[in-house]
Write an enzyme that holds these catalytic residues in place. Structure first.
Site, PDB file in Angstrom:
ATOM      1  N   CYS A  30       0.862  -1.214  -0.017  1.00  0.00           N
ATOM      2  CA  CYS A  30       0.112  -0.107  -0.116  1.00  0.00           C
ATOM      3  C   CYS A  30       0.973   1.216   0.075  1.00  0.00           C
ATOM      4  CB  CYS A  30      -0.792  -0.020   1.254  1.00  0.00           C
ATOM      5  SG  CYS A  30      -1.726   1.435   1.769  1.00  0.00           S
ATOM      6  N   CYS A  33       0.138   3.862   2.886  1.00  0.00           N
ATOM      7  CA  CYS A  33       0.683   3.318   4.109  1.00  0.00           C
ATOM      8  C   CYS A  33       2.287   3.585   4.221  1.00  0.00           C
ATOM      9  CB  CYS A  33       0.337   1.621   4.028  1.00  0.00           C
ATOM     10  SG  CYS A  33      -1.275   1.296   4.127  1.00  0.00           S
TER      11      CYS A  33
END
Length: 105
Positions: A30, A33
């Site tokens: 991600c 993230c």
């Protein structure tokens, strides 16, 4: 550095903990993230004595992510005395995260 915990550790470190615990629900693939990770670490060091900080990989611990309704990542959940008290979905600036945590100390 925030420790990455699994489903078993989550129960002990978060749900059975008295006080404030902040968990970053993330995935290794991600991009947002990865952008949030250094900010989460900085905030964790600033709150070193006041709150505990952990990371939970949703791919490895999907049961916990599902239990707490984490459907988008990154999501930060603030727990107080083992209960979820704040859910922050998506990338957030450092100041916003700090303000949300301070509200629960």
């Amino acid at each position: 550095m925030a420790k990455i915990i699994n489903s078993n550790e989550f129960i002990e470190q978060v749900e059975n903990n008295k006080g404030v615990v902040v968990v970053d629900f993330f995935a290794t693939w991600c991009a947002p993230c990865k952008m949030l990770a250094p900010i989460f670490e900085e905030v964790g060091s600033e709150f070193d004595e006041k709150a505990k900080f952990f990371k939970l990989d949703v791919d490895q611990s999907g049961d916990i992510a599902q239990k707490y309704g984490v459907f988008s990542i990154p999501t930060i959940i603030i727990f107080k005395d083992g209960k979820s008290v704040e859910n922050l979905a998506g990338f957030m600036p450092k100041e916003s995260i700090i303000n949300k945590i301070e509200a629960h100390l």
